[in-house]
Design a protein around this motif. Sequence first.
Motif, short mmCIF file in Angstrom:
data_model
loop_
_atom_site.label_atom_id
_atom_site.label_comp_id
_atom_site.label_asym_id
_atom_site.label_seq_id
_atom_site.Cartn_x
_atom_site.Cartn_y
_atom_site.Cartn_z
N GLY A 118 5.51 -30.89 -7.12
CA GLY A 118 6.63 -31.60 -6.51
C GLY A 118 7.94 -31.25 -7.18
O GLY A 118 8.95 -31.01 -6.51
N ASP A 119 7.94 -31.20 -8.51
CA ASP A 119 9.16 -30.85 -9.23
C ASP A 119 9.53 -29.39 -9.02
O ASP A 119 10.72 -29.04 -8.93
N ASP A 120 8.53 -28.52 -8.92
CA ASP A 120 8.80 -27.11 -8.63
C ASP A 120 9.46 -26.98 -7.25
O ASP A 120 10.36 -26.14 -7.06
N PHE A 121 9.01 -27.79 -6.29
CA PHE A 121 9.63 -27.77 -4.96
C PHE A 121 11.08 -28.23 -5.04
O PHE A 121 11.96 -27.60 -4.44
N ALA A 140 11.03 -25.01 7.56
CA ALA A 140 10.57 -23.63 7.37
C ALA A 140 10.45 -23.31 5.89
O ALA A 140 9.50 -22.64 5.45
N PHE A 141 11.40 -23.79 5.10
CA PHE A 141 11.37 -23.55 3.66
C PHE A 141 10.15 -24.23 3.04
O PHE A 141 9.44 -23.65 2.20
N ALA A 142 9.90 -25.50 3.44
CA ALA A 142 8.77 -26.25 2.89
C ALA A 142 7.45 -25.58 3.28
O ALA A 142 6.50 -25.52 2.47
N GLN A 143 7.35 -25.10 4.52
CA GLN A 143 6.14 -24.42 4.97
C GLN A 143 5.88 -23.16 4.14
O GLN A 143 4.75 -22.90 3.72
N LYS A 144 6.94 -22.39 3.91
CA LYS A 144 6.79 -21.15 3.12
C LYS A 144 6.40 -21.48 1.68
O LYS A 144 5.54 -20.82 1.08
#
Length: 230
Positions: A118-121, A140-144
């Motif tokens: 989560g923190d890396d995201f 799209a960013f979250a999916q990638k």
Amino acid sequence: MPSFPRFAFRFLAFLTVALAASIALPAMGQFSGPSAAPGTPIHNAKPLRPPAGARVAIFEFEDLECPDCARANPLLKEASEKYRIPWVRHDFPLPFHTWSFDAAVAARWFDTKSKKLGDDFRDAVFANQASITSQDQLRAFAQKFAEDHKLAFPFVVDPQGKLAAEVKADYDLGQSIGIQHTPTIWIVTNKTSGTPFVEVVDRARLYELIDEALVETKAAPVAAHHASGK
């Protein structure tokens, strides 16, 4: 079909409540640079403590769409790692931002896989913030990001609304403290006398303030006993 379809209703509800609350609160916003932020008048200091077992921690309220939060993020990450102190991150998505609330919900979905993920995201969103200008681009960013970590990002991220409620709880906590802008950063300590926290208004002093907090919370040495035991 719009991204985060069920988020839209929750975000509109959040926005309505936040705008109503802002009538009774000073204007909230983001600052263009670290020197522009004034000190925060504290209404409720009780939450400003480090996690159990920690002497000192970095305590932050952030908005994933806030440019100054993105600028502060690498410095706070570096300081947390250098001093090996906790970095307590709270969500405070500003009502006028279009995708920060959804980003906070997505980050909490990654938290359910691991807090580090989560923190890396969050770090990745800040690092790529300029390329994310809409909810579609955020999704799209979250999916990638999920695919890169061998995960399938769900079409409905938060079907029960639990993650959105957690983000809202953080926002409410920030309002109870008196947050007026993002980022708002404190160095908090476990001191039981005096003021156990200090706001980082000038980020050039971050390391200095951490050093001072560590010195102030250092356990007093035990007095040496005489050979007689007295």
